[in-house]
Design a protein around this motif. Structure first.
Motif, PDB file in Angstrom:
ATOM      1  N   ASN A   1     -49.426 -13.690   7.017  1.00  0.00           N
ATOM      2  CA  ASN A   1     -48.360 -13.171   7.891  1.00  0.00           C
ATOM      3  C   ASN A   1     -48.481 -11.665   8.118  1.00  0.00           C
ATOM      4  O   ASN A   1     -47.473 -10.959   8.247  1.00  0.00           O
ATOM      5  CB  ASN A   1     -46.974 -13.499   7.320  1.00  0.00           C
ATOM      6  N   ILE A   2     -49.725 -11.185   8.140  1.00  0.00           N
ATOM      7  CA  ILE A   2     -50.001  -9.780   8.458  1.00  0.00           C
ATOM      8  C   ILE A   2     -50.800  -9.767   9.753  1.00  0.00           C
ATOM      9  O   ILE A   2     -51.883 -10.356   9.822  1.00  0.00           O
ATOM     10  CB  ILE A   2     -50.796  -9.092   7.328  1.00  0.00           C
ATOM     11  N   THR A   3     -50.265  -9.122  10.767  1.00  0.00           N
ATOM     12  CA  THR A   3     -50.951  -9.076  12.060  1.00  0.00           C
ATOM     13  C   THR A   3     -51.755  -7.790  12.161  1.00  0.00           C
ATOM     14  O   THR A   3     -51.168  -6.698  12.230  1.00  0.00           O
ATOM     15  CB  THR A   3     -49.940  -9.141  13.217  1.00  0.00           C
ATOM     16  N   PRO A   4     -53.082  -7.874  12.155  1.00  0.00           N
ATOM     17  CA  PRO A   4     -53.896  -6.665  12.297  1.00  0.00           C
ATOM     18  C   PRO A   4     -53.658  -6.010  13.653  1.00  0.00           C
ATOM     19  O   PRO A   4     -53.445  -6.677  14.661  1.00  0.00           O
ATOM     20  CB  PRO A   4     -55.329  -7.192  12.192  1.00  0.00           C
TER      21      PRO A   4
ATOM     22  N   LEU B   1     -55.872 -12.426   6.922  1.00  0.00           N
ATOM     23  CA  LEU B   1     -54.711 -11.578   7.157  1.00  0.00           C
ATOM     24  C   LEU B   1     -53.606 -12.340   7.898  1.00  0.00           C
ATOM     25  O   LEU B   1     -52.427 -12.264   7.536  1.00  0.00           O
ATOM     26  CB  LEU B   1     -55.127 -10.352   7.976  1.00  0.00           C
TER      27      LEU B   1
ATOM     28  N   VAL C   1     -51.481  -2.121   2.278  1.00  0.00           N
ATOM     29  CA  VAL C   1     -52.614  -3.056   2.379  1.00  0.00           C
ATOM     30  C   VAL C   1     -53.821  -2.358   2.997  1.00  0.00           C
ATOM     31  O   VAL C   1     -54.929  -2.414   2.460  1.00  0.00           O
ATOM     32  CB  VAL C   1     -52.220  -4.291   3.219  1.00  0.00           C
TER      33      VAL C   1
ATOM     34  N   PRO D   1     -51.023  -9.957  -0.920  1.00  0.00           N
ATOM     35  CA  PRO D   1     -51.922  -9.660   0.203  1.00  0.00           C
ATOM     36  C   PRO D   1     -52.957  -8.580  -0.097  1.00  0.00           C
ATOM     37  O   PRO D   1     -54.141  -8.749   0.204  1.00  0.00           O
ATOM     38  CB  PRO D   1     -50.960  -9.225   1.309  1.00  0.00           C
ATOM     39  N   GLU D   2     -52.520  -7.462  -0.695  1.00  0.00           N
ATOM     40  CA  GLU D   2     -53.473  -6.370  -0.928  1.00  0.00           C
ATOM     41  C   GLU D   2     -54.544  -6.765  -1.935  1.00  0.00           C
ATOM     42  O   GLU D   2     -55.722  -6.426  -1.776  1.00  0.00           O
ATOM     43  CB  GLU D   2     -52.748  -5.090  -1.373  1.00  0.00           C
TER      44      GLU D   2
ATOM     45  N   GLN E   1     -46.565  -0.733   9.154  1.00  0.00           N
ATOM     46  CA  GLN E   1     -45.831  -1.827   8.519  1.00  0.00           C
ATOM     47  C   GLN E   1     -46.468  -2.278   7.211  1.00  0.00           C
ATOM     48  O   GLN E   1     -45.773  -2.748   6.306  1.00  0.00           O
ATOM     49  CB  GLN E   1     -45.725  -3.010   9.483  1.00  0.00           C
ATOM     50  N   HIS E   2     -47.789  -2.185   7.117  1.00  0.00           N
ATOM     51  CA  HIS E   2     -48.504  -2.624   5.908  1.00  0.00           C
ATOM     52  C   HIS E   2     -49.498  -1.553   5.480  1.00  0.00           C
ATOM     53  O   HIS E   2     -50.668  -1.837   5.227  1.00  0.00           O
ATOM     54  CB  HIS E   2     -49.223  -3.948   6.172  1.00  0.00           C
TER      55      HIS E   2
ATOM     56  N   MET F   1     -50.033  -2.298  11.979  1.00  0.00           N
ATOM     57  CA  MET F   1     -50.383  -2.594  10.595  1.00  0.00           C
ATOM     58  C   MET F   1     -50.451  -1.315   9.756  1.00  0.00           C
ATOM     59  O   MET F   1     -50.167  -1.320   8.561  1.00  0.00           O
ATOM     60  CB  MET F   1     -51.721  -3.336  10.553  1.00  0.00           C
TER      61      MET F   1
END
Length: 502
Positions: free
Chosen positions: A342-345, A338, A356, A59-60, A352-353, A349
Motif C-alpha cells: 500500500n505504498i505508491t511510488p 511496494l 522508507v 515496509p522499510e 508520505q513515506h 512517496m
C-alpha cells in the motif's frame, strides 16, 4: 540541507539492528542467487518476496532486504562469468571477456576481488547520484497531471525494448498481455465485472505477487529442470589472493568512469544495466587504447563493466522511486512489492513515506560495504555453490515460493494460480516473449486506466488533452524515440557485443 537531514534519518532507520540483520541476509542470499547462472536479480527478488510477506516484515525492512538481494545478485553475477565463462545474467556478459582469461591465467581470485571493489565503488557513485537527483525529479513530478501521467506510462511501455533487449513486437505483445490481465476484476468506477467468469477469487483482480512469483520463479524452475537437471559444475580451485594497492589504484579511474556511465544508463528510460555495462567496457577500451590488453585478461576490462552494471542497477531506482516507473526488470518486481504494501511510488512517496525511501537509500550505502566484506573473504563459499547439483537446490527454492505464497492468503486457489502463471511464463519464454513487460502491464495498467479516465472526465471526452501541455508533448516525443531507437540501435549493439565476445 533537507536532503542531508532526510539521509541522516534514513541511516537511523537502516542501522536499526533488525534492518541491518535483514540487509546482511539479503546481501548474502542475493550473492548466492546471482552466482547461479541464469537466475539473475529479478528472479532472486521474485523468489524472496513471499519470504518477506510470510515473516510479516514492516515496509522499510522488507524493502531493505529485497534491495540488498538486488545489489547482492548484481555482485554475484560476476562469479560464474569469471570462473565458468557463463554470465550470471545479461549485464555480466561483458565481464566474461577479461574475467575468464584472468581465471585461466591463475588470477581468478584477483579478478573476483577487482570485480567486487569495482561493483562496490560503481554502486556507491550511483547511490550518491540517486541522493542528489531523486528529490529534484520528485519535485518536478509534482507538476504532473493525469494527461502527463498517462503519457509517462506510455513512455514506460515504449522503452521496454531497451530493458528487455528482445524483439520490439514481442515486447509490446507481452505488455498487451499484462494490460489485459490488469483489467480482470470489478471495475471500481462502474462496478461492472470484467473477465471474472463468476469466479469469486477473481472479483478483486489478480494479485501481482502471485503472478510475479509464478512468471519468474516457477517458470525459472521449469527451465532450470529442462536444461540443467543433473550434476552441478565442477568445483573451481582458486589461487591465493595476491592483490596489491598498485593493482587497486590502476582500476580506480576506470571504476569511476564506469560508475558514472552506468548511473546515467540506469536513469535513462529503457537503457538498463546491459547498456551501462557495454558502454563502460567499450569506452574504457578506447580510453586505454594500445596500452591495454582488453580481451586477454586486463583487470580494467573486469572493473569497467562491473562498475557500469552496478551503477545502472542503482540508477534504475531513480525513476521507480520518483515517478513510479521501473527502469529495469528487477525494479519492476520491487515496484510490485511496494504497491502490495500500500505504498505508491512517486513524488508523494518522498513526503508520505520518507522513512522508507531514505531508509532504503541509506541501506544501499551500508549494503555496499557489507557486500564488499562478504564477497572477498567468503567468495570460496559462493564458488562451491556452483558445484551443488540442482536436485538439492530446486526443492529448497520451490518450498520458499510455495510456503511464502500460501502464508500470504492461506488459499489453495492462489497456489494453483501461481502454478498456472508458472506454466504460462514457461510457454512465453519458449516463444522468446519477455516476461518483464507482462509484469509491467499488470502493475501499471490500473493506474494508466485511472489517469486516462480522469483526463477524459476533465476534458469532457476531448482526446487532445493528452498532448495539450509542453510536458506531455515532451513525454510523447521521448516515447516515440524510445520505441524507434531500440529497433535501430538494438541490432547494432548486439552485433558489437558478439564481435567483442569473439
Amino acid at each position: 540541507m533537507d536532503t542531508l537531514h532526510y539521509l541522516l534519518q534514513g541511516f537511523a532507520v537502516a542501522l536499526e539492528p533488525t534492518n541491518l540483520m535483514f540487509a546482511l541476509m539479503g546481501a548474502f542470499l542475493g550473492t548466492l542467487i546471482g552466482a547461479l547462472p541464469g537466475l539473475g536479480p529479478a528472479n532472486g527478488v521474485a523468489i524472496l518476496i513471499p519470504l518477506a510477506f510470510s515473516l510479516g516484515l514492516p515496509p522499510e525492512t522488507a524493502l531493505i532486504m529485497l534491495t540488498s538481494v538486488y545489489a547482492g545478485a548484481m555482485y554475484g553475477g560476476r562469479i560464474s562469468s569469471i570462473l565458468l565463462n557463463i554470465p550470471g545474467d545479461e549485464p555480466a556478459m561483458m565481464t566474461c571477456l577479461d574475467g575468464y582469461p584472468m581465471a585461466q591465467k591463475g588470477k581468478a581470485a584477483e579478478a573476483l576481488a577487482i570485480s567486487a571493489i569495482a561493483s562496490c565503488l560503481g554502486s556507491f557513485i550511483a547511490t550518491i547520484g540517486l541522493i542528489l537527483l531523486a528529490p529534484v525529479l520528485a519535485k518536478v513530478a509534482l507538476s504532473f497531471g493525469p494527461a502527463e501521467y498517462f503519457a509517462l506510462f506510455v513512455l514506460a511501455f515504449a522503452t521496454l525494448g531497451g530493458i528487455t533487449g528482445k524483439n520490439p513486437v514481442k515486447t509490446l505483445m507481452a505488455a498487451s498481455i499484462g494490460l489485459m490481465i490488469a483489467t480482470v476484476g470489478i471495475d471500481l468506477s462502474t462496478g461492472v465485472q470484467r473477465y471474472t467468469f463468476n469466479v469469486l477469487e477473481l472479483y478483486e483482480g489478480i494479485d501481482f505477487i502471485i503472478a510475479i512469483v509464478g512468471l519468474f520463479a516457477i517458470s525459472e524452475l521449469l527451465v532450470f529442470i529442462e536444461h540443467r537437471a543433473g550434476k552441478g559444475h565442477e568445483i573451481i580451485h582458486m589461487n591465493p589472493l595476491k592483490l596489491s594497492w598498485a593493482d587497486i589504484r590502476n582500476i580506480l579511474p576506470t571504476t569511476f568512469r564506469g560508475g558514472i556511465i552506468g548511473f546515467i544508463s540506469g536513469v535513462l528510460p529503457g537503457a538498463g544495466a546491459s547498456l551501462g555495462s557495454f558502454i563502460s567496457y567499450t569506452l574504457e577500451k578506447k580510453v586505454v587504447g594500445d596500452k591495454g590488453a582488453f580481451g586477454t585478461g586486463d583487470p580494467r576490462g573486469v572493473a569497467a563493466p562491473e562498475a557500469g552494471n552496478n551503477g545502472a542497477a542503482n540508477g534504475a531506482l531513480v525513476p521507480m522511486l520518483t515517478l513510479g516507473v521501473p527502469g529495469s526488470g528487477t525494479t519492476a518486481v520491487l515496484l510490485a512489492m511496494l504497491i502490495s504494501l500500500n505504498i505508491t511510488p512517486g513524488p508523494m512517496m518522498f513526503t508520505q513515506h520518507a522513512d522508507v525511501v531514505w531508509g532504503v537509500i541509506a541501506a544501499l550505502l551500508i549494503g555496499n560495504v557489507l557486500l564488499l566484506l562478504l564477497n572477498i573473504p567468503l567468495v570460496g563459499i559462493f564458488v562451491r555453490l556452483l558445484s551443488v547439483p540442482p536436485y538439492f537446490l530446486l526443492p529448497i527454492v520451490t518450498m520458499v515460493a510455495f510456503v511464502g505464497i500460501y502464508s500470504i492468503s492461506h488459499s489453495l486457489f492462489d497456489l494453483y494460480f501461481m502454478i498456472a502463471f508458472g506454466v504460462i511464463g514457461y510457454v512465453l519464454r519458449k516463444l522468446d516473449i519477455p516476461l518483464v513487460p507482462v509484469i509491467l502491464g499488470l502493475l501499471l495498467g490500473p493506474e494508466m486506466e485511472k489517469n486516462l479516465r480522469h483526463a477524459m472526465t476533465i476534458s469532457d471526452g476531448d482526446w487532445s488533452i493528452l498532448w495539450s501541455s509542453g510536458l506531455s508533448i515532451g513525454l510523447w516525443a521521448v516515447a516515440a524515440l524510445g520505441l524507434i531507437l531500440p529497433m535501430v540501435v538494438g541490432p547494432i549493439l548486439r552485433r558489437r557485443m558478439k564481435k567483442n565476445e569473439a
